[in-house]
Design a protein around this motif. Structure first.
Motif, PDB file in Angstrom:
ATOM      1  N   GLN A 142       0.758  -1.160  -0.022  1.00  0.00           N
ATOM      2  CA  GLN A 142       0.124  -0.055   0.100  1.00  0.00           C
ATOM      3  C   GLN A 142       0.839   1.169   0.085  1.00  0.00           C
ATOM      4  O   GLN A 142       0.703   2.198  -0.652  1.00  0.00           O
ATOM      5  CB  GLN A 142      -0.959   0.113   1.241  1.00  0.00           C
ATOM      6  CG  GLN A 142      -2.071   1.037   1.226  1.00  0.00           C
ATOM      7  CD  GLN A 142      -2.942   0.837   2.228  1.00  0.00           C
ATOM      8  OE1 GLN A 142      -3.157  -0.209   2.823  1.00  0.00           O
ATOM      9  NE2 GLN A 142      -4.165   1.739   2.429  1.00  0.00           N
ATOM     10  N   LEU A 143       1.972   1.165   0.717  1.00  0.00           N
ATOM     11  CA  LEU A 143       2.858   2.417   0.779  1.00  0.00           C
ATOM     12  C   LEU A 143       3.480   2.497  -0.641  1.00  0.00           C
ATOM     13  O   LEU A 143       3.687   3.750  -1.004  1.00  0.00           O
ATOM     14  CB  LEU A 143       3.790   2.168   1.887  1.00  0.00           C
ATOM     15  CG  LEU A 143       3.373   2.415   3.262  1.00  0.00           C
ATOM     16  CD1 LEU A 143       4.761   2.062   4.232  1.00  0.00           C
ATOM     17  CD2 LEU A 143       2.963   3.795   3.474  1.00  0.00           C
ATOM     18  N   SER A 144       3.731   1.399  -1.391  1.00  0.00           N
ATOM     19  CA  SER A 144       4.423   1.640  -2.595  1.00  0.00           C
ATOM     20  C   SER A 144       3.294   2.217  -3.745  1.00  0.00           C
ATOM     21  O   SER A 144       3.787   2.930  -4.539  1.00  0.00           O
ATOM     22  CB  SER A 144       5.001   0.334  -3.099  1.00  0.00           C
ATOM     23  OG  SER A 144       5.926  -0.182  -2.436  1.00  0.00           O
ATOM     24  N   LYS A 145       2.314   1.960  -3.369  1.00  0.00           N
ATOM     25  CA  LYS A 145       1.119   2.533  -4.165  1.00  0.00           C
ATOM     26  C   LYS A 145       1.000   4.214  -3.868  1.00  0.00           C
ATOM     27  O   LYS A 145       0.913   4.771  -4.771  1.00  0.00           O
ATOM     28  CB  LYS A 145      -0.320   1.785  -4.087  1.00  0.00           C
ATOM     29  CG  LYS A 145      -1.225   2.365  -5.019  1.00  0.00           C
ATOM     30  CD  LYS A 145      -2.536   1.288  -4.775  1.00  0.00           C
ATOM     31  CE  LYS A 145      -3.639   2.060  -5.624  1.00  0.00           C
ATOM     32  NZ  LYS A 145      -5.019   1.253  -5.594  1.00  0.00           N
ATOM     33  N   LEU A 146       0.845   4.327  -2.591  1.00  0.00           N
ATOM     34  CA  LEU A 146       0.610   5.711  -2.231  1.00  0.00           C
ATOM     35  C   LEU A 146       1.823   6.574  -2.443  1.00  0.00           C
ATOM     36  O   LEU A 146       1.684   8.021  -2.609  1.00  0.00           O
ATOM     37  CB  LEU A 146       0.371   5.892  -0.710  1.00  0.00           C
ATOM     38  CG  LEU A 146      -1.081   5.375  -0.328  1.00  0.00           C
ATOM     39  CD1 LEU A 146      -1.051   5.019   1.434  1.00  0.00           C
ATOM     40  CD2 LEU A 146      -2.140   5.967  -0.998  1.00  0.00           C
ATOM     41  N   LYS A 147       3.024   6.124  -2.155  1.00  0.00           N
ATOM     42  CA  LYS A 147       4.263   7.081  -2.339  1.00  0.00           C
ATOM     43  C   LYS A 147       4.332   8.253  -1.710  1.00  0.00           C
ATOM     44  O   LYS A 147       4.404   9.389  -2.138  1.00  0.00           O
ATOM     45  CB  LYS A 147       4.779   7.183  -3.721  1.00  0.00           C
ATOM     46  CG  LYS A 147       4.892   5.981  -4.360  1.00  0.00           C
ATOM     47  CD  LYS A 147       5.341   6.368  -6.158  1.00  0.00           C
ATOM     48  CE  LYS A 147       5.897   5.152  -6.656  1.00  0.00           C
ATOM     49  NZ  LYS A 147       4.931   3.661  -6.694  1.00  0.00           N
ATOM     50  N   PRO A 148       4.170   8.121  -0.127  1.00  0.00           N
ATOM     51  CA  PRO A 148       3.671   9.461   0.882  1.00  0.00           C
ATOM     52  C   PRO A 148       4.915  10.213   0.790  1.00  0.00           C
ATOM     53  O   PRO A 148       6.088   9.792   0.726  1.00  0.00           O
ATOM     54  CB  PRO A 148       3.171   8.880   1.773  1.00  0.00           C
ATOM     55  CG  PRO A 148       4.001   7.492   2.115  1.00  0.00           C
ATOM     56  CD  PRO A 148       4.206   7.019   0.552  1.00  0.00           C
TER      57      PRO A 148
END
Length: 474
Positions: free
Chosen positions: A54-60
């Motif tokens: 999910q973090l890889s998708k969001l790239k915050p």
């Protein structure tokens, strides 16, 4: 550059259920600041890496790990380092500005989230501090007993005498109500420590600080106890750059939690292991203090980590042999002669790579009072207009990162735990929001979706110019 931050809140299933007030407050705070740019990522208890897809998708741009203190062990911190370098697997660098939001109790998190941005003027510590960068402050020597340095709001830095045991003075300095010459915005600590005790002397016997029921207490050599008055209304930052284990949360009676609970510490940097190399701790000051006001505390921590990773990458290729950490530790403290600087640095950098922690909300702004007249260099990022002659793809935005040196200095340090070389680290520009793509166009530098860094070494004089050109896509 356009600011459109993505803010991620990462928490375990247990924290999601147990610390609902802190979670809701954190989400609301940044939803108001960046509407529709805030996301919650819940991971399976004990499996932080389940948050990676999910973090890889969001790239915050920012990632806040909201965690109950029982989760904040050494492995948790080391996993955060690895996780945040894996959001974009194409580079070895950290892909988000991160922090761990925790506390002795949930209300500590709520208090931290309520603080306004902090301008740091006054400092104290038990180690060398460049007091000229601050408006006022006092530092007590950890090497020479009865020696201190003080800068008043209207004066120069001067050496003075202090008590042989500075425990009571140190507690009073931290706990005083804010006024022109009392109360502090930043604490810097060194000398021997564990996760539960901080000794105020390194080369001599002195008192110590410890935690009792979530509160900082000083204990003088004569046995007297000095309780720190509650400081929730006076936010501050803490750099435990020279301490072993000060960032390690072993249990509820750990110093890191007591700093947050009773001393008003809203952000903190510390080691979760014994420290001997020092690059990951002392290096934060190179970005945060040496050029006062240029970076927030969170940005300075992030920047130093990228400098560490860049140096580590440069050493890996020609000679990938790393000595055992315990062998290098023995050499460091005189048991053997250090005969291989390359291997020593490679081992030290790899040791520091995953062993420091940043506590607090990473998007909260705490920075020194702006003093450009004390900077080693000025820097700027300006937009470039692509031309057909250059052959630049117009779907990209083009930029130039420029640096002008303002005084003599040195880009790198002779030793990892150096405290005097300035600036001591290569110039870096941390993007105000993360790009989706980035690439180097011209110059000697490193570019990721989060920052651009110049590759510079050695000494310099005033009046030198350096340029790097790069491109981004959003």
């Amino acid at each position: 550059m356009e600011v459109s931050c993505m803010y991620a809140v990462v928490c375990s299933q247990s924290t999601h259920k147990g610390w609902t007030k802190a979670l809701k407050t954190l989400l609301l705070k940044y939803e108001l600041k960046w509407p529709d740019r805030v996301n919650e990522v819940i991971y399976v208890d004990g499996d932080l890496f389940s948050a990676l897809p999910q973090l890889s998708k969001l790239k915050p741009t920012y990632t806040c790990f909201l965690a109950h203190h029982s989760e904040c062990n050494k492995k948790f911190v080391q996993d955060i380092h690895k996780l945040t370098r894996g959001i974009d697997h194409t580079t070895p660098y950290t892909d988000t500005i991160w922090g761990v939001l925790t506390g002795w109790e949930e209300d500590d998190c709520l208090c931290i989230l309520q603080q306004e941005p902090l301008t740091i003027n006054r400092v104290t510590g038990n180690c060398p501090i460049p007091l000229d960068k601050f408006s006022s402050g006092v530092s007590y020597s950890e090497i020479e007993q009865t020696v201190a340095w003080r800068k008043t709001a209207n004066g120069e830095v001067a050496q003075e005498s202090c008590p042989a045991d500075v425990t009571e003075s140190f507690i009073l300095e931290i706990g005083a109500a804010h006024s022109e010459e009392k109360g502090v915005d930043m604490i810097i600590t060194s000398a021997h420590a564990t996760e539960s005790v901080l000794n105020l002397g390194y080369c001599f016997s002195s008192g110590k600080l410890s935690c009792i029921d979530g509160h900082i207490h000083g204990q003088s050599l004569d046995g007297r106890l000095h309780k720190l008055s509650h400081q929730h209304n006076t936010p501050k930052v803490l750099s435990a750059a020279g301490n072993c284990l000060m960032g390690y949360i072993r249990d509820r009676d750990s110093m890191a939690l007591a700093w947050m609970h009773s001393a008003g510490v809203s952000q903190m940097v510390g080691y979760v292991v014994p420290t001997w190399y020092g690059y990951g701790g002392w290096g934060v000051h190179k970005y945060f203090i040496n050029n006062p006001g240029k970076m927030t505390f969170a940005e300075a921590y992030f920047a130093n980590q990228q400098s560490l990773l860049a140096k580590l990458e440069s050493l890996k290729t020609p000679k990938p042999v790393i000595e055992k950490h315990e062998d290098v530790y023995k050499k460091k403290f005189g048991a053997e002669n250090i005969d291989d600087t390359h291997s020593h640095d490679l081992s030290g950098l790899s040791y520091d790579e995953d062993t420091t922690v940043f506590y607090g909300d990473p998007a909260w702004e705490a920075r020194l009072a702006l003093k450009p007249e004390l900077w080693d260099y000025s820097s700027a990022v300006t937009a470039l207009k692509p031309s057909e002659e250059d052959g630049w793809d117009k779907s990209w935005s083009y930029w130039e990162f420029t640096v002008e040196t303002l005084r003599p200095g040195r880009w790198d340090c002779p030793v990892a735990d150096d405290k005097t070389t300035s600036p001591g680290r290569p110039p870096i520009y941390v993007f105000p929001s993360r790009a989706s793509k980035a690439k180097l166009i011209n110059g000697d530098g490193i570019v990721t979706c989060s920052f651009v860094m110049m590759v510079l070494q050695g000494s310099f004089v005033a009046g030198q110019f350096h340029r790097v050109q790069f491109a981004t896509q959003n």
